[in-house]
Scaffold this active site. Sequence first.
Site, PDB file in Angstrom:
ATOM      1  N   CYS A  96       8.638  -4.883  -4.208  1.00 20.31           N
ATOM      2  CA  CYS A  96       9.982  -5.442  -4.359  1.00 20.31           C
ATOM      3  C   CYS A  96      10.573  -5.709  -2.963  1.00 20.31           C
ATOM      4  O   CYS A  96       9.968  -5.408  -1.939  1.00 20.31           O
ATOM      5  CB  CYS A  96      10.855  -4.454  -5.135  1.00 20.31           C
ATOM      6  SG  CYS A  96      11.207  -2.920  -4.225  1.00 20.31           S
ATOM      7  N   GLU A 115       5.513   2.791  -2.823  1.00 16.03           N
ATOM      8  CA  GLU A 115       5.439   2.484  -1.390  1.00 16.03           C
ATOM      9  C   GLU A 115       6.300   3.439  -0.580  1.00 16.03           C
ATOM     10  O   GLU A 115       5.874   3.946   0.447  1.00 16.03           O
ATOM     11  CB  GLU A 115       5.908   1.040  -1.107  1.00 16.03           C
ATOM     12  CG  GLU A 115       5.062  -0.038  -1.723  1.00 16.03           C
ATOM     13  CD  GLU A 115       5.573  -0.495  -3.081  1.00 16.03           C
ATOM     14  OE1 GLU A 115       5.184  -1.591  -3.493  1.00 16.03           O
ATOM     15  OE2 GLU A 115       6.349   0.235  -3.729  1.00 16.03           O
ATOM     16  N   CYS A 171      10.875  -2.402  -0.839  1.00 13.65           N
ATOM     17  CA  CYS A 171       9.610  -1.927  -0.275  1.00 13.65           C
ATOM     18  C   CYS A 171       9.028  -2.926   0.723  1.00 13.65           C
ATOM     19  O   CYS A 171       8.396  -2.528   1.707  1.00 13.65           O
ATOM     20  CB  CYS A 171       8.624  -1.629  -1.392  1.00 13.65           C
ATOM     21  SG  CYS A 171       9.195  -0.280  -2.466  1.00 13.65           S
TER      22      CYS A 171
END
Length: 130
Positions: free
Chosen positions: A62, A37, A65
Amino acid sequence: MSPWPATPRGRRRRRARRPALRSRRSGPDGDPSTHGETAAFRAAGRQPTYRGTTMTTTLSPCWYCSGLILQFGISRLVVGEARTFEGRHEWLAGHGVEVVVLDDPECAELMTAFIKEHPGIWNEDIGESS
Protein backbone atom coordinates in the site's frame (compact mmCIF):
# COMPACT_ATOMS: atom_id res chain seq x y z
CA MET A 1 -14.02 -20.16 12.46
CA SER A 2 -11.39 -18.98 10.05
CA PRO A 3 -7.77 -20.13 10.22
CA TRP A 4 -6.78 -16.48 9.64
CA PRO A 5 -6.80 -14.02 12.55
CA ALA A 6 -5.66 -11.26 10.17
CA THR A 7 -4.85 -10.71 6.52
CA PRO A 8 -2.60 -13.59 5.41
CA ARG A 9 0.38 -11.71 4.07
CA GLY A 10 3.96 -12.76 4.39
CA ARG A 11 6.94 -10.45 4.18
CA ARG A 12 10.61 -11.13 4.24
CA ARG A 13 13.62 -8.88 3.96
CA ARG A 14 16.73 -10.49 2.57
CA ARG A 15 20.30 -9.42 2.21
CA ALA A 16 22.99 -11.60 0.69
CA ARG A 17 20.60 -14.58 0.42
CA ARG A 18 20.01 -14.72 4.18
CA PRO A 19 16.51 -14.04 5.52
CA ALA A 20 16.56 -11.18 7.98
CA LEU A 21 13.06 -11.78 9.28
CA ARG A 22 9.55 -12.78 8.40
CA SER A 23 6.10 -11.61 9.45
CA ARG A 24 3.22 -13.85 8.40
CA ARG A 25 0.18 -11.64 9.00
CA SER A 26 -0.76 -8.02 9.06
CA GLY A 27 -2.22 -6.52 12.19
CA PRO A 28 -1.69 -9.44 14.60
CA ASP A 29 -1.06 -6.95 17.40
CA GLY A 30 -4.44 -5.28 16.86
CA ASP A 31 -2.84 -2.27 15.14
CA PRO A 32 -4.34 -1.84 11.66
CA SER A 33 -1.23 0.03 10.52
CA THR A 34 0.93 -3.02 11.20
CA HIS A 35 1.13 -4.55 7.77
CA GLY A 36 3.59 -7.34 7.03
CA GLU A 37 6.10 -4.87 5.60
CA THR A 38 6.06 -2.66 8.67
CA ALA A 39 6.19 -5.63 11.05
CA ALA A 40 9.20 -7.05 9.20
CA PHE A 41 10.94 -3.69 9.14
CA ARG A 42 10.38 -3.08 12.86
CA ALA A 43 11.50 -6.58 13.80
CA ALA A 44 14.77 -6.14 11.88
CA GLY A 45 15.78 -3.25 14.12
CA ARG A 46 18.28 -0.60 13.12
CA GLN A 47 20.56 -1.45 10.22
CA PRO A 48 23.53 0.57 8.95
CA THR A 49 21.84 0.57 5.52
CA TYR A 50 18.89 -1.07 3.82
CA ARG A 51 20.43 -0.72 0.36
CA GLY A 52 20.93 -4.13 -1.19
CA THR A 53 17.96 -5.49 0.76
CA THR A 54 15.08 -7.35 -0.93
CA MET A 55 11.58 -7.32 0.52
CA THR A 56 9.27 -10.13 -0.60
CA THR A 57 5.55 -9.71 -0.19
CA THR A 58 2.41 -11.64 -1.05
CA LEU A 59 0.68 -8.46 -2.28
CA SER A 60 1.76 -5.18 -3.79
CA PRO A 61 2.43 -2.78 -0.89
CA CYS A 62 0.00 0.00 0.00
CA TRP A 63 1.01 3.69 0.03
CA TYR A 64 2.03 3.49 3.67
CA CYS A 65 4.35 0.52 3.15
CA SER A 66 5.62 1.83 -0.18
CA GLY A 67 6.71 5.01 1.58
CA LEU A 68 8.65 2.94 4.10
CA ILE A 69 10.40 1.01 1.29
CA LEU A 70 11.37 4.20 -0.52
CA GLN A 71 12.27 6.18 2.63
CA PHE A 72 14.79 3.59 3.79
CA GLY A 73 16.19 2.69 0.38
CA ILE A 74 15.15 -0.96 0.16
CA SER A 75 16.54 -1.84 -3.26
CA ARG A 76 14.33 -4.66 -4.50
CA LEU A 77 10.70 -5.70 -4.07
CA VAL A 78 9.33 -9.11 -5.08
CA VAL A 79 5.50 -9.23 -5.20
CA GLY A 80 3.65 -12.54 -5.21
CA GLU A 81 0.58 -11.18 -6.99
CA ALA A 82 -1.00 -7.83 -7.79
CA ARG A 83 -4.47 -8.97 -8.95
CA THR A 84 -6.38 -8.73 -5.67
CA PHE A 85 -4.69 -5.48 -4.62
CA GLU A 86 -2.84 -3.38 -7.17
CA GLY A 87 -0.90 -1.45 -4.55
CA ARG A 88 1.94 0.91 -5.39
CA HIS A 89 4.64 -1.31 -6.86
CA GLU A 90 4.65 0.67 -10.12
CA TRP A 91 5.19 3.90 -8.17
CA LEU A 92 8.16 2.29 -6.43
CA ALA A 93 9.59 1.14 -9.77
CA GLY A 94 9.28 4.71 -11.04
CA HIS A 95 11.41 5.80 -8.07
CA GLY A 96 14.24 3.38 -8.72
CA VAL A 97 13.22 0.29 -6.74
CA GLU A 98 13.71 -2.93 -8.70
CA VAL A 99 10.26 -4.57 -8.75
CA VAL A 100 9.46 -8.16 -9.74
CA VAL A 101 5.78 -9.22 -9.88
CA LEU A 102 5.55 -13.02 -9.91
CA ASP A 103 1.78 -13.16 -10.59
CA ASP A 104 1.64 -16.40 -8.60
CA PRO A 105 -1.74 -18.19 -8.92
CA GLU A 106 -1.45 -19.68 -5.40
CA CYS A 107 -1.05 -16.20 -3.87
CA ALA A 108 -4.06 -14.93 -5.85
CA GLU A 109 -6.20 -17.92 -4.79
CA LEU A 110 -5.23 -17.47 -1.13
CA MET A 111 -6.11 -13.79 -1.16
CA THR A 112 -9.34 -14.25 -3.15
CA ALA A 113 -10.54 -16.85 -0.61
CA PHE A 114 -9.55 -14.63 2.32
CA ILE A 115 -11.31 -11.56 0.90
CA LYS A 116 -14.49 -13.57 0.31
CA GLU A 117 -14.44 -15.07 3.81
CA HIS A 118 -13.32 -11.91 5.69
CA PRO A 119 -14.36 -8.76 3.82
CA GLY A 120 -14.36 -6.66 7.02
CA ILE A 121 -10.77 -7.50 7.94
CA TRP A 122 -9.68 -7.03 4.33
CA ASN A 123 -11.35 -3.63 4.02
CA GLU A 124 -9.80 -2.46 7.28
CA ASP A 125 -6.40 -3.65 6.09
CA ILE A 126 -6.58 -1.69 2.83
CA GLY A 127 -8.21 1.38 4.42
CA GLU A 128 -11.66 0.94 2.88
CA SER A 129 -15.03 0.92 4.61
CA SER A 130 -16.98 -2.34 4.48
